[in-house]
Design a protein around this motif. Sequence first.
Motif, PDB file in Angstrom:
ATOM      1  N   ALA A  50       0.830  -1.209   0.000  1.00  0.00           N
ATOM      2  CA  ALA A  50       0.000   0.000   0.000  1.00  0.00           C
ATOM      3  C   ALA A  50       0.862   1.255   0.000  1.00  0.00           C
ATOM      4  O   ALA A  50       0.520   2.262  -0.629  1.00  0.00           O
ATOM      5  N   SER A  51       1.997   1.188   0.708  1.00  0.00           N
ATOM      6  CA  SER A  51       2.868   2.359   0.813  1.00  0.00           C
ATOM      7  C   SER A  51       3.655   2.637  -0.454  1.00  0.00           C
ATOM      8  O   SER A  51       4.321   3.676  -0.553  1.00  0.00           O
ATOM      9  N   LEU A  52       3.586   1.729  -1.422  1.00  0.00           N
ATOM     10  CA  LEU A  52       4.242   1.981  -2.702  1.00  0.00           C
ATOM     11  C   LEU A  52       3.598   3.157  -3.435  1.00  0.00           C
ATOM     12  O   LEU A  52       4.248   3.846  -4.210  1.00  0.00           O
ATOM     13  N   PHE A  53       2.310   3.377  -3.165  1.00  0.00           N
ATOM     14  CA  PHE A  53       1.628   4.429  -3.914  1.00  0.00           C
ATOM     15  C   PHE A  53       0.711   5.320  -3.073  1.00  0.00           C
ATOM     16  O   PHE A  53       0.555   6.503  -3.366  1.00  0.00           O
ATOM     17  N   MET A  54       0.122   4.781  -2.004  1.00  0.00           N
ATOM     18  CA  MET A  54      -0.889   5.549  -1.282  1.00  0.00           C
ATOM     19  C   MET A  54      -0.348   6.768  -0.523  1.00  0.00           C
ATOM     20  O   MET A  54      -0.943   7.850  -0.613  1.00  0.00           O
ATOM     21  N   PRO A  55       0.761   6.672   0.240  1.00  0.00           N
ATOM     22  CA  PRO A  55       1.243   7.883   0.920  1.00  0.00           C
ATOM     23  C   PRO A  55       1.594   9.001  -0.054  1.00  0.00           C
ATOM     24  O   PRO A  55       1.290  10.168   0.193  1.00  0.00           O
ATOM     25  N   MET A 104      -3.946   0.515   2.903  1.00  0.00           N
ATOM     26  CA  MET A 104      -4.060   1.589   1.913  1.00  0.00           C
ATOM     27  C   MET A 104      -4.525   2.899   2.549  1.00  0.00           C
ATOM     28  O   MET A 104      -4.189   3.986   2.069  1.00  0.00           O
ATOM     29  N   PHE A 105      -5.272   2.791   3.642  1.00  0.00           N
ATOM     30  CA  PHE A 105      -5.777   4.017   4.251  1.00  0.00           C
ATOM     31  C   PHE A 105      -5.098   4.363   5.570  1.00  0.00           C
ATOM     32  O   PHE A 105      -5.167   5.517   6.007  1.00  0.00           O
ATOM     33  N   TYR A 106      -4.410   3.390   6.206  1.00  0.00           N
ATOM     34  CA  TYR A 106      -3.673   3.751   7.429  1.00  0.00           C
ATOM     35  C   TYR A 106      -2.279   4.279   7.117  1.00  0.00           C
ATOM     36  O   TYR A 106      -1.841   5.285   7.685  1.00  0.00           O
ATOM     37  N   MET A 107      -1.559   3.613   6.210  1.00  0.00           N
ATOM     38  CA  MET A 107      -0.163   3.989   5.985  1.00  0.00           C
ATOM     39  C   MET A 107       0.016   5.454   5.576  1.00  0.00           C
ATOM     40  O   MET A 107       0.963   6.102   6.027  1.00  0.00           O
ATOM     41  N   LEU A 345       6.831  10.494   0.017  1.00  0.00           N
ATOM     42  CA  LEU A 345       7.909   9.798  -0.688  1.00  0.00           C
ATOM     43  C   LEU A 345       8.799   9.033   0.288  1.00  0.00           C
ATOM     44  O   LEU A 345       9.220   7.905   0.015  1.00  0.00           O
ATOM     45  N   PHE A 346       9.080   9.648   1.434  1.00  0.00           N
ATOM     46  CA  PHE A 346       9.858   8.959   2.476  1.00  0.00           C
ATOM     47  C   PHE A 346       9.127   7.703   2.932  1.00  0.00           C
ATOM     48  O   PHE A 346       9.723   6.637   3.104  1.00  0.00           O
ATOM     49  N   MET A 347       7.816   7.819   3.106  1.00  0.00           N
ATOM     50  CA  MET A 347       7.010   6.664   3.475  1.00  0.00           C
ATOM     51  C   MET A 347       7.032   5.602   2.387  1.00  0.00           C
ATOM     52  O   MET A 347       7.068   4.406   2.662  1.00  0.00           O
ATOM     53  N   LEU A 348       6.986   6.039   1.132  1.00  0.00           N
ATOM     54  CA  LEU A 348       7.013   5.089   0.015  1.00  0.00           C
ATOM     55  C   LEU A 348       8.270   4.237   0.063  1.00  0.00           C
ATOM     56  O   LEU A 348       8.217   3.014  -0.115  1.00  0.00           O
ATOM     57  N   MET A 349       9.407   4.869   0.317  1.00  0.00           N
ATOM     58  CA  MET A 349      10.678   4.148   0.310  1.00  0.00           C
ATOM     59  C   MET A 349      10.849   3.254   1.536  1.00  0.00           C
ATOM     60  O   MET A 349      11.412   2.160   1.436  1.00  0.00           O
ATOM     61  N   THR A 350      10.369   3.709   2.710  1.00  0.00           N
ATOM     62  CA  THR A 350      10.569   2.941   3.940  1.00  0.00           C
ATOM     63  C   THR A 350       9.446   1.923   4.170  1.00  0.00           C
ATOM     64  O   THR A 350       9.675   0.721   4.186  1.00  0.00           O
TER      65      THR A 350
END
Length: 416
Positions: A50-55, A104-107, A345-350
């Motif tokens: 989910a964090s690949l795109f949602m954050p 998808m909605f928490y991250m 973006l930081f969230m996406l990577m981590t």
Amino acid sequence: MNIKSRLIVMNFLQFFVWGSWLISMGGYMIVTLKFTGGQVGSIYATMGLASLFMPSLIGIVADRWINAERLLGICHLIGAMSLLYAAQVSDYSTMYFTMLVNSMFYMPTIALNNSVSYAVLQKDGIDVVKFFPPIRVWGTVGFVFAMWVIDLGRWSLSPIQLYVSAASGILLGCYAFTLPACTPAKVKRDGSFLSYLGLDAFVLFKKPRTAVFFIFAMFLGAALQITNTFGEAFIHDFTGQYPDSFAVKHPSILMSISQISETLFILTIPFFLQRFGIKKVMLMSIFAWVLRFGLFGFGNPGDGFILLVLSMIIYGMAFDFFNISGSLFVKNEADNSILSSAQGLFMLMTNGVGAFLGGVISGWVVDYFTVDGIRDWQSIWLAFAGYTLILGIVFPFVFKYKHNPSSEITGSPGVA
């Protein structure tokens, strides 16, 4: 109630929602639902997927169209509904897709929580680097409090933990709408393709040091969720050998020492960032992860109990010096017009690429060292320790950053 107190409440609830199930649900799925290590790892990997795109997507929306605090509330309300459904699920496939929706909605709310805090503090002229860590520490308090509620309620192996999380998510969802307005930045776009799509934060990859930072953030993100996923399952496997031990009877309370440690290390971040800079602080974090896994590898609820406790304590440095300091570093590197996008973006990577790979691969590692249902936890933890050791050896050679003590306080970038 002053603005700092209101942000403290927001941070407390933000991580109470997560702490209600993040650490204990792995044991619930393995012990109660009889899922395999690979299945548990893949469900935890939904946070990464989910964090690949949602954050990033939600961050773009917050930067361009909808107030960040309103998006925070909407996401928590939807996430709470998915947890209410997950509490009634017992098969792997349905649980996977339900937790994917929740992720998808928490991250995105983790990054939104940061950007709302930053925006509100800046609007009131409050020093973010100095005052955000003491506010954020209440998020860790909320996480620990949630773990204790679940443990003392004896819900670690029960779906009740999901109902508790959902209730707190509904409360936070409603509360978020009462926060000060964090309106989208009124910035004229430059007409580029990235700007048109709202992906302005990806320009940060043009800076070599920032690009390297994001890559290592991804690698550390892979390590981040491993003990969250399998920590309690590891302790539950000692039930036959140490049935009357404190660790086996109260695994969530034992694991919560990690989060209690966080509350102490968070408060040291301003000092360490000013004194040593982001490069050395990140290096401290990496080697703390080596110790975290290594101590788990040699610890047990009996004569090795002290090693488990030490592993919990070192977690505070491992997590905070990477996650909180990294968020502040990204803030310093990004323009205010892309504040939410940069945090996304930081969230996406981590918690995106990193956590997804970490969840899937760690599940494979656990299954690889499992024979006839018996898991060789020492080999599992030492494999993870070896992985982070390699990161610690490589990082100082590829991350080029000259520390400027004033940069960590004023918010200006360091020297490349």
